[in-house]
Design a protein around this motif. Structure first.
Motif, PDB file in Angstrom:
ATOM      1  N   GLU A  13      48.468  24.296  87.499  1.00  0.00           N
ATOM      2  CA  GLU A  13      47.590  25.183  88.257  1.00  0.00           C
ATOM      3  C   GLU A  13      48.005  26.620  87.933  1.00  0.00           C
ATOM      4  N   PHE A  14      47.140  27.312  87.233  1.00  0.00           N
ATOM      5  CA  PHE A  14      47.472  28.699  86.888  1.00  0.00           C
ATOM      6  C   PHE A  14      47.169  29.618  88.067  1.00  0.00           C
ATOM      7  N   ILE A  15      48.160  30.427  88.403  1.00  0.00           N
ATOM      8  CA  ILE A  15      47.991  31.374  89.509  1.00  0.00           C
ATOM      9  C   ILE A  15      46.976  32.442  89.093  1.00  0.00           C
ATOM     10  N   GLU A  16      45.927  32.590  89.901  1.00  0.00           N
ATOM     11  CA  GLU A  16      44.888  33.571  89.580  1.00  0.00           C
ATOM     12  C   GLU A  16      44.996  34.773  90.513  1.00  0.00           C
ATOM     13  N   GLY A  17      44.339  35.843  90.143  1.00  0.00           N
ATOM     14  CA  GLY A  17      44.326  37.034  90.988  1.00  0.00           C
ATOM     15  C   GLY A  17      43.670  38.178  90.238  1.00  0.00           C
ATOM     16  N   ASP A  18      43.097  39.136  90.970  1.00  0.00           N
ATOM     17  CA  ASP A  18      42.399  40.250  90.323  1.00  0.00           C
ATOM     18  C   ASP A  18      43.374  41.249  89.719  1.00  0.00           C
ATOM     19  N   THR A  19      44.539  41.344  90.324  1.00  0.00           N
ATOM     20  CA  THR A  19      45.529  42.291  89.819  1.00  0.00           C
ATOM     21  C   THR A  19      46.859  41.554  89.660  1.00  0.00           C
ATOM     22  N   VAL A  20      47.775  42.190  88.933  1.00  0.00           N
ATOM     23  CA  VAL A  20      49.110  41.628  88.787  1.00  0.00           C
ATOM     24  C   VAL A  20      49.736  41.475  90.167  1.00  0.00           C
ATOM     25  N   GLU A  21      49.535  42.472  91.014  1.00  0.00           N
ATOM     26  CA  GLU A  21      50.116  42.445  92.365  1.00  0.00           C
ATOM     27  C   GLU A  21      49.635  41.216  93.141  1.00  0.00           C
ATOM     28  N   ALA A  22      48.338  40.961  93.044  1.00  0.00           N
ATOM     29  CA  ALA A  22      47.772  39.817  93.771  1.00  0.00           C
ATOM     30  C   ALA A  22      48.350  38.508  93.241  1.00  0.00           C
ATOM     31  N   LYS A  23      48.544  38.449  91.925  1.00  0.00           N
ATOM     32  CA  LYS A  23      49.096  37.232  91.328  1.00  0.00           C
ATOM     33  C   LYS A  23      50.536  37.021  91.795  1.00  0.00           C
ATOM     34  N   ILE A  24      51.282  38.119  91.841  1.00  0.00           N
ATOM     35  CA  ILE A  24      52.682  38.003  92.275  1.00  0.00           C
ATOM     36  C   ILE A  24      52.741  37.573  93.742  1.00  0.00           C
ATOM     37  N   ASP A  25      51.812  38.105  94.562  1.00  0.00           N
ATOM     38  CA  ASP A  25      51.741  37.685  95.969  1.00  0.00           C
ATOM     39  C   ASP A  25      51.543  36.179  96.063  1.00  0.00           C
ATOM     40  N   ALA A  26      50.600  35.681  95.271  1.00  0.00           N
ATOM     41  CA  ALA A  26      50.278  34.247  95.312  1.00  0.00           C
ATOM     42  C   ALA A  26      51.468  33.415  94.815  1.00  0.00           C
ATOM     43  N   LEU A  27      52.114  33.906  93.765  1.00  0.00           N
ATOM     44  CA  LEU A  27      53.263  33.194  93.215  1.00  0.00           C
ATOM     45  C   LEU A  27      54.410  33.153  94.227  1.00  0.00           C
ATOM     46  N   ALA A  28      54.658  34.308  94.876  1.00  0.00           N
ATOM     47  CA  ALA A  28      55.731  34.379  95.872  1.00  0.00           C
ATOM     48  C   ALA A  28      55.468  33.413  97.010  1.00  0.00           C
ATOM     49  N   LYS A  29      54.192  33.278  97.374  1.00  0.00           N
ATOM     50  CA  LYS A  29      53.851  32.371  98.476  1.00  0.00           C
ATOM     51  C   LYS A  29      54.141  30.919  98.086  1.00  0.00           C
ATOM     52  N   ARG A  30      53.722  30.552  96.844  1.00  0.00           N
ATOM     53  CA  ARG A  30      53.955  29.169  96.391  1.00  0.00           C
ATOM     54  C   ARG A  30      55.445  28.852  96.347  1.00  0.00           C
ATOM     55  N   ILE A  31      56.212  29.788  95.780  1.00  0.00           N
ATOM     56  CA  ILE A  31      57.665  29.560  95.673  1.00  0.00           C
ATOM     57  C   ILE A  31      58.302  29.530  97.054  1.00  0.00           C
ATOM     58  N   GLY A  32      57.880  30.472  97.914  1.00  0.00           N
ATOM     59  CA  GLY A  32      58.423  30.541  99.274  1.00  0.00           C
ATOM     60  C   GLY A  32      58.166  29.254 100.047  1.00  0.00           C
ATOM     61  N   ASP A  33      56.976  28.685  99.876  1.00  0.00           N
ATOM     62  CA  ASP A  33      56.631  27.430 100.570  1.00  0.00           C
ATOM     63  C   ASP A  33      57.600  26.311 100.174  1.00  0.00           C
ATOM     64  N   ILE A  34      57.890  26.234  98.865  1.00  0.00           N
ATOM     65  CA  ILE A  34      58.800  25.176  98.391  1.00  0.00           C
ATOM     66  C   ILE A  34      60.200  25.392  98.951  1.00  0.00           C
ATOM     67  N   LEU A  35      60.657  26.648  98.916  1.00  0.00           N
ATOM     68  CA  LEU A  35      62.022  26.942  99.387  1.00  0.00           C
ATOM     69  C   LEU A  35      62.156  26.634 100.878  1.00  0.00           C
ATOM     70  N   ARG A  36      61.122  26.969 101.646  1.00  0.00           N
ATOM     71  CA  ARG A  36      61.189  26.728 103.095  1.00  0.00           C
ATOM     72  C   ARG A  36      61.146  25.239 103.425  1.00  0.00           C
ATOM     73  N   ALA A  37      60.460  24.465 102.570  1.00  0.00           N
ATOM     74  CA  ALA A  37      60.308  23.024 102.834  1.00  0.00           C
ATOM     75  C   ALA A  37      61.587  22.248 102.514  1.00  0.00           C
ATOM     76  N   MET A  38      62.532  22.894 101.840  1.00  0.00           N
ATOM     77  CA  MET A  38      63.734  22.171 101.409  1.00  0.00           C
ATOM     78  C   MET A  38      64.739  21.999 102.551  1.00  0.00           C
TER      79      MET A  38
END
Lengths: 267, 321
Positions: free
Chosen positions: A242-267
């Motif tokens: 699943e490629f992280i999409e977004g209109d700007t680099v900032e938006a993509k990084i936000d989405a990426l941080a959320k995905r990674i954060g979700d995994i870290l919190r679930a551990m």
């Protein structure tokens, strides 16, 4: 010091996965348009031997291979890198003999060469990657084996060497008596050198010994007495990224941080 | 009665690898009607001794001078004697460097056959078959071992531990093997600190590759790893270039890791690297090349230049905590 370096010719491991095919019936890889090359860890071993000879200012390097007649290429390359002697044990009958058969053949050749202090092999090959040749060879010759070595220097007492080798956690320095077998791994100091053009030309005029299995008293019919390939296939692995999409680099990084954060919190 | 032997190192304790080896051994013993023996070399702490006892039918702890710390010749001689005494049909080891160093030699001394880096081991028609990756992970082979015992080193951390419930505690026997004299001596043993757990046991890994272009960006990756409580790793290209220690290398010839999250930064994903990370639960890549092979193995990924991403990503993860 006489060092025997064992070199294996393999299918170029850099062939991309999309071009890689196997012949399931023959249970081997199809060569297709790919080159045959020297196994990288064997090149690391030769480079290590060359550096040791350079540092000592003396010594003899014997390049040794077991394989089909075409494996002469890896030995010509070793001669171009200034190995002193080259020996090919021709085995045209079986393209993938088992590790014990290879070890027995190498052991017989090393005995015939005579006077070898250190045998170097690559830690494993980029094709079948069994990682057993060094250990089995040591047992056939009834001498010690140290694996994942980077290189060695003379030991404190004559007839010994000091080997630096990698471990899971770091490294060890081991003192061992010669003769012995070292399996060589890659590190930042043994990246293979490139032969000079002039040496490449001259390598074709250098002598290259060819021995047969029967010259060495090795029974070719035992090449699968230890193990054989029962199946060979290309695994089906379907992971849809699943490629992280977004209109700007900032938006993509936000989405990426959320995905990674979700995994870290679930551990 | 035939026996399956699990070989464990006292020093390593009951780590994930030991649990995987015991799990593989228990299932193989059950499927072939064999007994399971655990051989522990070096002093075992209580966790390891009782962990092995809970899974195996019999536990042998071999201690004595020459066996507390690993020495290839001493460990090999001791294991060879202990496996012969067990009349082993299968001997399983983990895939640490020590096991890899002596497994084939052990097979030779026992008159058996070895195979390594196994993802699966099963018996078929009286012979042991080992499933393993070959050609740098581009293909899978099933290797039939022709001689007995079958000596197999397994990708231990990727193998399920045994279900020990309901099993009685196995007998524990303590032995002090006689060791032959050896000229092989370990003079120095250095463990490079990675600031925490072993890479193989790490739950989160941040890994950098050739695309980083030099050692400096690893400082930035370290900050990200710190925020994520992750261990650092690298591809072979980065290690060969001398940017980071060789002990960071993950891949076919480096560490085989199995984290919950593997974050690959500027790693193209050569098959030999994939072979080291295939057991990860989630793989995520950041790479500016959308066609990089690494993305074929990712759960999710970002196509972007890492330089634009690492700093801001670190900040966002820090502030989200």
């Amino acid at each position: 010091m006489k060092i025997a370096v064992c070199l294996k010719q393999i299918l170029d491991p850099e062939v991309p996965a999309r071009d890689f095919k196997v012949d399931a019936a023959k249970r081997e890889a199809e060569q297709g348009g790919a080159n045959l090359v020297t196994n990288i860890f064997c090149e690391n071993a030769l480079e290590t031997a060359l550096q040791i000879r350079d540092a000592a200012g003396s010594g003899e390097i014997v390049a040794l291979s077991v394989g089909p007649a075409g494996a002469e290429d890896v030995l010509r390359k070793a001669l171009a890198l200034r190995a002193d002697q080259a020996v090919l044990v021709v085995n045209d009958a079986d393209t993938n003999p088992d590790p014990l058969f290879v070890a027995k053949t190498l052991a017989a050749a090393i005995k015939k060469i005579g006077g070898v202090d250190v045998v170097m092999v690559g830690r494993e090959a980029g094709d079948w990657g069994a990682g057993q040749t060094g250990g089995l060879l040591a047992e056939e010759l009834a001498i010690p084996c140290i694996s994942f070595a980077e290189g060695f220097e003379p030991g404190a007492t004559p007839g010994t060497i000091k080997v630096k080798r990698q471990t899971d956690a770091g490294f060890e320095v081991i003192e061992a008596p010669t003769p012995l077998v070292l399996t060589i791994t890659n590190h930042d100091k043994n990246v293979p050198r490139i032969p000079k053009t002039r040496d490449v030309m001259q390598s074709y005029r250098k002598p290259l010994e060819k021995w047969t299995l029967s010259d060495l008293g090795v029974d070719g019919s035992t090449s699968h007495a230890y193990s054989q390939v029962a199946e060979l296939f290309i695994p089906k692995k379907e992971t849809k990224c699943e490629f992280i999409e977004g209109d700007t680099v900032e938006a993509k990084i936000d989405a990426l941080a959320k995905r990674i954060g979700d995994i870290l919190r679930a551990m | 009665m035939s026996e399956v032997v699990c070989t464990l190192w006292g020093r390593a304790g009951l780590d994930r690898a030991a649990q995987g080896v015991l799990g593989a051994g228990r299932r193989l013993a059950d499927s072939t009607g064999a007994a399971l023996r655990a051989i522990i070399v070096g002093t075992a702490d209580d966790a390891l001794a009782s962990g092995a006892q809970a899974v195996a039918d019999r536990v042998v702890v071999a201690t004595g001078p020459g066996l507390e710390d690993y020495n290839p010749e001493s460990y090999l001689a001791a294991l060879s004697d202990l496996c012969k005494a067990a009349s082993a049909t299968v001997v399983l080891l983990g895939n640490d460097t020590y096991a890899q160093e002596i497994a084939a030699r052990l097979a030779h001394r026992l008159g058996g056959s070895a195979a390594g880096d196994a993802v699966a081991v099963h018996a078929e028609g009286g012979k042991v078959r080992v499933t393993r990756g070959v050609y740098g992970g581009k293909a899978t082979a099933v290797i039939e071992l022709e001689k007995s015992p079958a000596v197999v080193w397994v990708r231990a951390r990727a193998i399920e531990p045994a279900d020990a419930a309901g099993r009685g505690a196995g007998e524990v026997e303590r032995v002090t093997p006689e060791l032959p004299a050896t000229g092989v001596k370990v003079l120095e043993r250095q463990e490079e600190s990675k600031g925490g757990a072993r890479l193989e046991d790490a739950q989160v890994i941040v890994s950098g590759g050739r695309g980083l272009g030099g050692p400096e960006p690893f400082t930035e990756l370290q900050k990200l790893a710190d925020v994520m409580h992750a261990q650092m790793a690298a591809s072979r290209a980065a290690c060969d270039a001398g940017w980071v220690p060789a002990s960071w290398q993950v891949g076919q010839t480096g560490k085989k890791v199995a984290p919950q999250l593997y974050l690959a930064i500027a790693i193209s994903g050569a098959s030999q690297h994939i072979m080291g990370i295939a057991d990860s639960k989630v793989i995520c890549a950041i790479n500016r090349d959308a066609d990089a092979p690494i993305f074929k193995h990712c759960t999710f990924g970002l196509v972007e230049d890492y330089q634009k991403v690492i700093g801001p990503l670190t900040e966002r993860l820090r502030s989200a905590k």
